[in-house]
Scaffold this active site. Structure first.
Site, PDB file in Angstrom:
ATOM      1  N   GLN B 194       0.812   3.372  27.020  1.00 44.56           N
ATOM      2  CA  GLN B 194       1.000   2.691  28.400  1.00 44.56           C
ATOM      3  C   GLN B 194      -0.073   1.384  28.450  1.00 44.56           C
ATOM      4  O   GLN B 194       0.241   0.167  28.792  1.00 44.56           O
ATOM      5  CB  GLN B 194       0.732   3.364  29.559  1.00 44.56           C
ATOM      6  CG  GLN B 194      -0.452   4.372  29.666  1.00 44.56           C
ATOM      7  CD  GLN B 194      -0.279   5.613  29.098  1.00 44.56           C
ATOM      8  OE1 GLN B 194       0.831   5.748  28.143  1.00 44.56           O
ATOM      9  NE2 GLN B 194      -1.122   6.581  29.274  1.00 44.56           N
ATOM     10  N   ASN B 217      -4.856   6.729  18.517  1.00 46.16           N
ATOM     11  CA  ASN B 217      -4.252   7.710  18.000  1.00 46.16           C
ATOM     12  C   ASN B 217      -2.653   7.419  17.642  1.00 46.16           C
ATOM     13  O   ASN B 217      -2.230   6.248  17.764  1.00 46.16           O
ATOM     14  CB  ASN B 217      -4.118   9.022  19.265  1.00 46.16           C
ATOM     15  CG  ASN B 217      -3.399   8.769  20.374  1.00 46.16           C
ATOM     16  OD1 ASN B 217      -2.590   7.504  20.571  1.00 46.16           O
ATOM     17  ND2 ASN B 217      -3.678   9.355  21.415  1.00 46.16           N
ATOM     18  N   SER B 241      -8.549   6.724   8.464  1.00 47.53           N
ATOM     19  CA  SER B 241      -9.572   6.081   7.644  1.00 47.53           C
ATOM     20  C   SER B 241      -9.724   6.884   6.097  1.00 47.53           C
ATOM     21  O   SER B 241      -9.058   7.868   6.182  1.00 47.53           O
ATOM     22  CB  SER B 241     -10.709   6.218   8.309  1.00 47.53           C
ATOM     23  OG  SER B 241     -11.852   5.492   8.028  1.00 47.53           O
ATOM     24  N   GLN B 263     -16.802  10.700   6.059  1.00 43.59           N
ATOM     25  CA  GLN B 263     -15.418  10.181   6.199  1.00 43.59           C
ATOM     26  C   GLN B 263     -14.247  10.993   6.840  1.00 43.59           C
ATOM     27  O   GLN B 263     -13.561  11.030   7.630  1.00 43.59           O
ATOM     28  CB  GLN B 263     -14.751   9.597   4.898  1.00 43.59           C
ATOM     29  CG  GLN B 263     -13.606   8.740   5.059  1.00 43.59           C
ATOM     30  CD  GLN B 263     -13.705   7.810   5.907  1.00 43.59           C
ATOM     31  OE1 GLN B 263     -14.542   7.030   5.896  1.00 43.59           O
ATOM     32  NE2 GLN B 263     -12.763   7.578   6.891  1.00 43.59           N
ATOM     33  N   HIS B 266     -13.483  12.139  10.552  1.00 44.82           N
ATOM     34  CA  HIS B 266     -12.627  11.214  11.284  1.00 44.82           C
ATOM     35  C   HIS B 266     -11.615  11.956  11.752  1.00 44.82           C
ATOM     36  O   HIS B 266     -11.057  11.507  12.903  1.00 44.82           O
ATOM     37  CB  HIS B 266     -12.329   9.993  10.657  1.00 44.82           C
ATOM     38  CG  HIS B 266     -13.135   8.640  10.820  1.00 44.82           C
ATOM     39  ND1 HIS B 266     -13.980   8.252  12.225  1.00 44.82           N
ATOM     40  CD2 HIS B 266     -14.057   8.294   9.911  1.00 44.82           C
ATOM     41  CE1 HIS B 266     -14.587   7.285  11.763  1.00 44.82           C
ATOM     42  NE2 HIS B 266     -14.876   7.325  10.616  1.00 44.82           N
ATOM     43  N   GLU B 330      -9.850   1.756   1.710  1.00 45.25           N
ATOM     44  CA  GLU B 330     -10.561   1.019   2.787  1.00 45.25           C
ATOM     45  C   GLU B 330     -12.112   0.662   2.527  1.00 45.25           C
ATOM     46  O   GLU B 330     -12.478  -0.255   2.688  1.00 45.25           O
ATOM     47  CB  GLU B 330     -10.193   1.825   3.937  1.00 45.25           C
ATOM     48  CG  GLU B 330     -10.728   1.101   5.322  1.00 45.25           C
ATOM     49  CD  GLU B 330     -10.802   2.229   6.587  1.00 45.25           C
ATOM     50  OE1 GLU B 330     -10.509   3.317   6.270  1.00 45.25           O
ATOM     51  OE2 GLU B 330     -10.942   1.772   7.596  1.00 45.25           O
ATOM     52  N   HIS B 331     -12.818   1.893   2.280  1.00 41.40           N
ATOM     53  CA  HIS B 331     -14.007   2.022   1.848  1.00 41.40           C
ATOM     54  C   HIS B 331     -14.311   2.122   0.261  1.00 41.40           C
ATOM     55  O   HIS B 331     -13.820   3.279   0.139  1.00 41.40           O
ATOM     56  CB  HIS B 331     -14.935   2.759   2.818  1.00 41.40           C
ATOM     57  CG  HIS B 331     -14.586   2.644   4.107  1.00 41.40           C
ATOM     58  ND1 HIS B 331     -13.991   3.531   4.876  1.00 41.40           N
ATOM     59  CD2 HIS B 331     -15.233   1.776   5.150  1.00 41.40           C
ATOM     60  CE1 HIS B 331     -13.823   2.867   6.133  1.00 41.40           C
ATOM     61  NE2 HIS B 331     -14.899   1.885   6.339  1.00 41.40           N
ATOM     62  N   ASP B 364     -20.108   1.083   9.328  1.00 35.85           N
ATOM     63  CA  ASP B 364     -19.507   1.717  10.391  1.00 35.85           C
ATOM     64  C   ASP B 364     -20.041   1.072  11.623  1.00 35.85           C
ATOM     65  O   ASP B 364     -19.449   0.780  12.736  1.00 35.85           O
ATOM     66  CB  ASP B 364     -19.467   2.809  10.558  1.00 35.85           C
ATOM     67  CG  ASP B 364     -18.621   3.740   9.364  1.00 35.85           C
ATOM     68  OD1 ASP B 364     -17.686   2.806   8.938  1.00 35.85           O
ATOM     69  OD2 ASP B 364     -18.553   4.727   9.062  1.00 35.85           O
ATOM     70  N   GLU B 418      17.537 -31.910  -1.000  1.00 32.10           N
ATOM     71  CA  GLU B 418      17.672 -30.704  -0.360  1.00 32.10           C
ATOM     72  C   GLU B 418      18.699 -30.794   0.617  1.00 32.10           C
ATOM     73  O   GLU B 418      19.089 -29.893   1.305  1.00 32.10           O
ATOM     74  CB  GLU B 418      16.300 -30.500   0.520  1.00 32.10           C
ATOM     75  CG  GLU B 418      15.353 -29.659  -0.247  1.00 32.10           C
ATOM     76  CD  GLU B 418      14.219 -29.144   0.185  1.00 32.10           C
ATOM     77  OE1 GLU B 418      14.142 -29.156   1.676  1.00 32.10           O
ATOM     78  OE2 GLU B 418      13.454 -28.511  -0.281  1.00 32.10           O
ATOM     79  N   HIS B 423      16.813 -35.190   8.151  1.00 33.91           N
ATOM     80  CA  HIS B 423      15.407 -35.144   7.925  1.00 33.91           C
ATOM     81  C   HIS B 423      15.229 -36.565   7.134  1.00 33.91           C
ATOM     82  O   HIS B 423      14.178 -37.526   7.599  1.00 33.91           O
ATOM     83  CB  HIS B 423      14.831 -34.289   6.979  1.00 33.91           C
ATOM     84  CG  HIS B 423      14.885 -32.734   7.412  1.00 33.91           C
ATOM     85  ND1 HIS B 423      15.684 -32.150   7.963  1.00 33.91           N
ATOM     86  CD2 HIS B 423      13.666 -32.038   7.589  1.00 33.91           C
ATOM     87  CE1 HIS B 423      15.216 -30.984   8.574  1.00 33.91           C
ATOM     88  NE2 HIS B 423      13.767 -30.915   8.232  1.00 33.91           N
TER      89      HIS B 423
END
Lengths: 440, 440
Positions: B194, B217, B241, B263, B266, B330-331, B364, B418, B423
């Protein structure tokens, strides 16, 4: 608000702000049906690779193709079919695009944020990229330039072009010439959603790429949308092309009409918007459109696009700027004698053209700026394709024992407050070691 | 390939390249069910605004809220609830993040690509942005810093934060403190899908934004995905992650174990990968994990994440680099004595940490680099959040009569090839005018 529906375009007089939301809405397309057609195509290419591609090429392009990738001979042959004059034009455009995109190179960053904490950032080219280039009736070789030139500056390792053939199984020679000018030799004879699938998933002859660029019809657009949900990047959310022209009594109505028409010829779903202080000027432009449109061979398309389009009278320049920001046009032409207020206040636009002698067509082809730009209001949040579209920026860090001794307690405190115990521990275990053993 | 399923992590020995595609696959989530829950929420907020928000807050957060936006008093009160020590830590982190992101400012471009053709590019802040900040058990105030600091450098005009309250209708005071430190005072007491809907469509109390940032989430993630199909930009495609650690015999197994655990805490869907030349070292790390995990309060989560994770032995450093590029972590932590080969050859990673004293936790929180990074293989094509994430670059052009006389024929030639007649005409009509009248 007084609305006056003329034959050519809808005329709106001084719309109040609560009506803007409706006015800035683009003629929308419902892609649900297209999705239902595209998804099985993507699936089949994912599962059956080249075999599926050849089947679709037979089905949609009505040709039997032996090799999906073009041969060296076909590339060489194509050069003979392009006039020297056109070659020279393409070369001039290429040089300008190169100059403007080379100026976009940024320096890498290296710094010590506090003593012992070394942070840096490096630009790294995206390794494998693919371009979709529409063929057939509108062979967009200019898009090969707009994508290929920055990709070469970025240093992308592998570039593949997918483009459909004509009914004889041949790719437009100007597309081939432009590609070879940029040293792009991997060119696949495949168009449509199946081409996007091939680049997203890889087949025996087409490598899987990391990012897909280039415009296309609704099937291509939807295919790009779908594959982009799953770790293949795309250049931009695509929508029909659009222009907003601001012009005043001192502008040339014939020029403005020509610019609006050049946008309208892109397709029936293109949108053009004219905004002016002067109702007389709007009428003059409409009269000019009426004259000029008759001479165009694609006038049916143009007239349909105009029917979706708007001419708006707004007297206050600041209100005009606000309206432009609300619309967030892909192309903005400011044909006013004094463009200052508009230029200062407009913050949502893809590319801006000022003055009487700056048609949008200049940026479409040859001035140096890129022609792949955000449509459908995306100019609120993103810019056009640039050198950065072919690069990703990787950050690096190295911390010395002293650096960690200084920064460690900050990290521990913050990790603790976020209830991330193991994050804290990754620091504590090192600080403890340093305390007991000293730097190793 | 020999696979050895230990209790803690899956161990793989020298996998051949044709098995890599399977190994680099992340534990996937099927979002179809979530979509079905999220879509009606988005619709209701779109239609009923604040009224719908309050209803969802009652339903999901079990609180009755009078004002969705937080009051000035609540912000001031929060400052008293944060310890001086934590305030100082947050301030130190802020300074480092500021330094690193200020270095990312680029100069605007101005040039004449050919005489009379003036092209330029200007960085313009995205006007209205929104941050989603998870609250509840993990109040991610560090994300407020990582997004707010570059947004302030960019000059974004309007920033709103949405974050859920606790069961007493209160927002975590550290989140409030961090926000007010950055001068962000528009904070809404709403979380979940929401909140994303409110920022995407606008309600009576929450303004519609141009771009939405921040983690969440699965409901938040799916909501961001859905609204981003329709002209609201998002920071990044989100995924769980992940970290990949390369370490050798001379690395410290306790440090490596701590990094992997940090890690893994998480979430159960996080993934950690250890790559090493040495099988003995892998065993040492697993033993260390076994020891350290017992002390963690979130060990159930950690153990589940580890069960999705991999320890891989690869002897050749170049092959290790190739594997990393295929995985695109990612890391990436390179805990080798000699990281050179890996650093030179790795081109797909979000953020890279080298040496024994550079835990991921540093990035981080506090070293200066950004912690919003590409997951799930997206590091192949995109970098992490940076100053550029808050900016769009608009191009401008102005052509003089002489400039158009020089460039015009190039444009005409290309437009003709073209088959874009209008144009071409937008140029021809101007060249004709100049020929007949001279520059006006």
């Amino acid at each position: 608000m007084k609305t006056d529906r003329k034959e050519l375009m809808r005329i709106v007089i001084e719309p109040s702000k609560d009506l803007w939301a409706e006015l800035v809405k683009r003629p929308t397309q419902d892609f649900t049906k297209t999705e239902r057609i595209v998804e099985p195509i993507l699936d089949k290419v994912k599962r059956n690779g080249d075999k599926a591609l050849k089947k679709f090429i037979r089905e949609y392009d009505h040709v039997d193709i032996k090799d999906i990738l073009i041969s060296q001979e076909e590339i060489l042959d194509s050069s003979k079919e392009v006039s020297e004059e056109l070659k020279n034009a393409i070369n001039s455009a290429k040089e300008n695009i190169k100059k403007f995109h080379e100026a976009q190179v940024t320096k890498d960053i290296e710094m010590e944020t506090i003593p012992g904490v070394f942070c840096s950032r490096k630009s790294v080219p995206i390794k494998k990229i693919g371009f979709y280039i529409p063929g057939g009736t509108a062979p967009l070789f200019s898009t090969v330039l707009m994508l290929g030139v920055p990709a070469r500056i970025a240093g992308c390792e592998e570039i593949i072009i997918c483009t459909p053939t004509n009914s004889e199984g041949k790719i437009n020679p100007v597309i081939l010439y432009t590609a070879s000018l940029l040293g792009i030799e991997k060119i696949a004879k495949v168009g449509g959603a199946q081409a996007i699938a091939a680049m997203a998933y890889g087949t025996e002859s087409i490598p899987r790429v990391d990012k897909i660029f280039g415009p296309g019809n609704q099937f291509v657009t939807v295919a790009k949308q779908i594959v982009s949900r799953d770790s293949v990047a795309i250049d931009m959310p695509a929508g029909p092309s659009e222009v907003l022209v601001v012009a005043g009594k001192k502008s040339n109505p014939a020029f403005v009409a020509a610019d609006l028409l050049s946008q309208a010829e892109h397709g029936v779903d293109s949108q053009v918007v004219l905004v002016s202080k002067s109702k007389t000027f709007i009428k003059d432009v409409l009269n000019e459109i009426d004259k000029q449109v008759k001479r165009l061979s694609r006038r049916d398309v143009v007239l349909k696009a105009l029917a979706n389009s708007l001419a708006i009278q707004i007297k206050d320049k600041f209100v005009i700027a606000d309206f432009i920001n609300e619309y967030a046009p892909e192309h903005l032409i400011v044909a006013l004698r004094k463009p200052g207020i508009i230029l200062q206040h407009v913050c949502n636009a893809g590319s801006v053209f000022t003055g009487d002698y700056t048609p949008e067509a200049a940026g479409d082809y040859a001035s140096g700026t890129n022609h792949t730009l955000p449509t459908n209001g995306w100019a609120r949040s993103i810019g056009g394709v640039s050198l950065d579209s072919f690069i990703k920026k990787i950050t690096y860090q190295r911390i010395s024992p002293e650096g960690l001794q200084a920064l460690g307690p900050v990290i521990e405190k913050m990790a603790e407050a976020e209830l991330l115990e193991a994050h804290k521990n990754a620091v504590s275990i090192r600080l403890k070691y340093l305390k007991e053993n000293g730097p190793s």
